[in-house]
Design a protein around this motif. Sequence first.
Motif: not given
Length: 161
Positions: A90-115
């Motif tokens: 269960i803890c590993t699944v929670i970490v995976a979900v959190f990492a997915v959210l970090l990937v989404k945030g990373g892509y959003d950050l990339i989009a802003v800095t590219l803009k």
Amino acid sequence: MTILKWLDKNFELGCMAVLLAVMTVLSFANVVMRYCFNNALTWSDEVCCYCLALSAFFSLPATIRNRSMIRVDTFTTMLSKPVQRVITLICTVIVAVFAVLLVKGGYDLIAVTLKTGQRSPALQIPVANFYWVMTFCFLLAVVRSIEVIFLDVSGKEKEKK
């Protein structure tokens, strides 16, 4: 196939070793330049800061793969082994979900800095390049979490030991 197995176990650790070596060499060179030649490198501190930050990002998938994340296990050690395995899963699944959210945030950050076209102060490289590596590390954390979940559920990790 042995190269792939080595990369599976050591990719993140190798990246962190290279980053540490770059930081060490640049810091030493900057000290020599500053005190022996009275002419410090203007860009080495920025590179060292980026190397330090990237090594922290590479440590996330490394700790997941090596199962060395910091955790408080006072309560779980009192439980039976099957229950401990379920809680770990269960803890590993929670970490995976959190990492997915970090990937989404990373892509959003990339989009802003590219803009905005933001660049680093000393090197004048696009900051988005740094964020790409950061997001790659988060994506690698997702992959490592899925790998650990698969190994735990299938019991293959126990066969290797």
